[in-house]
Design an enzyme around this catalytic site. Structure first.
Site, PDB file in Angstrom:
ATOM      1  N   ASP A 184     -54.697 -16.403  63.188  1.00 57.33           N
ATOM      2  CA  ASP A 184     -55.608 -17.163  62.330  1.00 57.33           C
ATOM      3  C   ASP A 184     -55.383 -16.969  60.838  1.00 57.33           C
ATOM      4  O   ASP A 184     -55.959 -17.688  60.028  1.00 57.33           O
ATOM      5  CB  ASP A 184     -57.059 -16.796  62.645  1.00 57.33           C
ATOM      6  CG  ASP A 184     -57.477 -17.227  64.034  1.00 57.33           C
ATOM      7  OD1 ASP A 184     -56.865 -18.184  64.565  1.00 57.33           O
ATOM      8  OD2 ASP A 184     -58.402 -16.605  64.594  1.00 57.33           O
ATOM      9  N   ASP A 208     -58.028 -16.430  56.630  1.00 62.90           N
ATOM     10  CA  ASP A 208     -59.231 -16.275  57.445  1.00 62.90           C
ATOM     11  C   ASP A 208     -59.981 -15.032  56.980  1.00 62.90           C
ATOM     12  O   ASP A 208     -60.370 -14.951  55.828  1.00 62.90           O
ATOM     13  CB  ASP A 208     -58.851 -16.221  58.929  1.00 62.90           C
ATOM     14  CG  ASP A 208     -60.044 -16.446  59.843  1.00 62.90           C
ATOM     15  OD1 ASP A 208     -61.068 -16.975  59.385  1.00 62.90           O
ATOM     16  OD2 ASP A 208     -59.963 -16.077  61.020  1.00 62.90           O
ATOM     17  N   ASP A 212     -61.252  -8.547  60.901  1.00 60.83           N
ATOM     18  CA  ASP A 212     -62.055  -9.060  62.010  1.00 60.83           C
ATOM     19  C   ASP A 212     -62.034  -8.038  63.140  1.00 60.83           C
ATOM     20  O   ASP A 212     -60.945  -7.609  63.569  1.00 60.83           O
ATOM     21  CB  ASP A 212     -61.494 -10.391  62.520  1.00 60.83           C
ATOM     22  CG  ASP A 212     -62.004 -11.585  61.720  1.00 60.83           C
ATOM     23  OD1 ASP A 212     -62.614 -11.360  60.652  1.00 60.83           O
ATOM     24  OD2 ASP A 212     -61.773 -12.719  62.155  1.00 60.83           O
ATOM     25  N   ARG A 264     -70.101 -11.787  54.204  1.00 61.98           N
ATOM     26  CA  ARG A 264     -69.621 -10.959  55.314  1.00 61.98           C
ATOM     27  C   ARG A 264     -69.078  -9.616  54.857  1.00 61.98           C
ATOM     28  O   ARG A 264     -67.901  -9.306  55.028  1.00 61.98           O
ATOM     29  CB  ARG A 264     -68.567 -11.704  56.132  1.00 61.98           C
ATOM     30  CG  ARG A 264     -69.088 -12.976  56.765  1.00 61.98           C
ATOM     31  CD  ARG A 264     -68.079 -13.569  57.733  1.00 61.98           C
ATOM     32  NE  ARG A 264     -68.593 -14.792  58.336  1.00 61.98           N
ATOM     33  CZ  ARG A 264     -67.955 -15.503  59.262  1.00 61.98           C
ATOM     34  NH1 ARG A 264     -66.767 -15.092  59.699  1.00 61.98           N
ATOM     35  NH2 ARG A 264     -68.498 -16.597  59.759  1.00 61.98           N
TER      36      ARG A 264
END
Length: 385
Positions: A184, A208, A212, A264
């Site tokens: 990604d 991205d 993650d 985030r």
């Protein structure tokens, strides 16, 4: 008369001292405090001039949920001396060749280099990537995937401008090359993995996320990193239906969330996040968010709110009114420029660390000092970092 003069002199001295202390510890001057000491991770190894002769001692220095990540502690030293990349048939001396080996390895670099990967770098278990002593950059192509493995340490490298990869053959071990559907564009993707520690890295400007952590990954510490110039910084949890992420436990400590970040920092689903002693230099939307009833303890962080009057709130929840039962707490945080945290839930949300994982958060006013050296360090052989 002499006694009165002495008392007056003493009173003036005490008044001057008091005003000085008030000035030093005022909110306006928190970020001007000079570094008084190293944080608990750095104090474990940075003061030792022989760090380059005992690199693997770093593996004993993690704190929090990723404490047990040993990386390549019990393996040989592998030296990267070639910055090229072949995803399906990597050459010995390249980063990919070392990263895919089945045996434990402590990976270091012979010289400074920029590595542009041709496809995602798939890490194998029991590996350390150690960039101390040189300047190592991974960027302008696909970046790092930690999938279905354990005991990985990544320290002291710069990861930026990561791009999605195309479908193709990528080798994940000496005996296996498989067809990948494409990544990604994350800087570091942690997927179904455990015992991972990311420390003293620079992460910025990827397609991205920067980090993650998804698909039931757990036992992870993210520490001493410098994040900047990015939208969606750090995601914990795959989606609002993936309940396997309930096992996730992540410690986010001593990081610098610097300029140009939007949201985030982190965003959490289902699992548990201890967000402690980080410095936040503003944000565009929010700092800490989540959905699907995660538990979050924000402790001893230093939040500087943005100038945007509509974005002062540290927290953002992606749900309806049920969020009022989620355990989100702020403990001993410092809030400047109008920043504020909306707590929720009842009962304790302490991290429940094991004795070896446990540590005491420093007072929030010290956070600007102990995060001054977030990101890769400038280390020289024979000199303490």
């Amino acid at each position: 008369m002499a006694i009165s003069t002495s008392l007056l002199t003493l009173s003036c001295f005490l008044l001057t001292l008091s005003l000085t202390l008030v000035n030093v510890y005022s909110k306006e001057n928190y970020y001007n405090i000079k570094k008084p000491f190293l944080n608990k991770i750095d104090s474990c190894w940075r003061g030792k001039p022989n760090w380059s002769l005992n690199r693997k001692a770093l593996a004993d220095c993690a704190i929090g949920f990723g404490k047990d990540a040993i990386g390549g502690k019990y393996g040989e030293i592998y030296v990267v001396n070639d910055s090229s990349d072949d995803p399906s048939n990597p050459k010995q001396g390249t980063l990919r060749y070392g990263a895919i080996q089945t045996k434990p390895l402590w990976i270091i670099f012979a010289k400074s280099m920029v590595i542009t990967l041709e496809n995602e770098l798939i890490m194998n278990s029991y590996k350390t990537i150690d960039g101390r002593g040189v300047k190592v950059e991974i960027g302008n192509g696909p970046c790092i995937t930690i999938q279905g493995v354990s005991h990985v340490i990544i320290h002291g490298i710069r990861i930026h401008d990561c791009k999605p990869s195309n479908a193709g053959l990528v080798r994940s071990s000496p005996d296996h090359v498989g067809h990948r559907h494409g990544s990604d564009g994350d800087a570091i993707s942690i997927f179904a993995s455990s015992n991972v520690w990311i420390d003293h890295c620079f992460l910025a400007s990827c397609s991205d996320g920067l980090i993650d952590i998804i698909h039931a990954s757990t036992s992870i510490t993210i520490s001493n990193n410098y994040f900047t110039q990015h939208d969606k910084v750090m995601l914990l949890g795959h989606n609002d239906r993936y309940t396997a992420d309930k096992i996730m436990k992540v410690t986010i400590v001593f990081n610098r969330f610097a300029s140009g970040l939007t949201e985030r920092m982190p965003r959490v689903r289902f699992g548990y996040a201890h967000v402690v002693n980080n410095k936040y230099d503003e944000w565009k939307m929010y700092a800490i968010g989540g959905s699907a009833n995660p538990t979050i303890l924000s402790e001893g962080n230093f939040f500087i709110g943005p100038n945007d009057q509509n974005a002062k709130q540290v927290t953002k929840r992606g749900a309806n009114g049920n969020w009022k039962n989620w355990k989100w707490r702020s403990s001993k945080d410092v809030f400047l420029n109008g920043a504020y945290f909306v707590p929720s839930g009842y009962g304790t949300c302490a991290p429940n660390y094991s004795p070896s994982q446990s540590f005491v958060a420093v007072p929030a006013y010290m956070v600007p000092a102990i995060t001054l050296n977030a990101g890769p360090l400038t280390c020289f052989v024979g000199i303490s970092c």
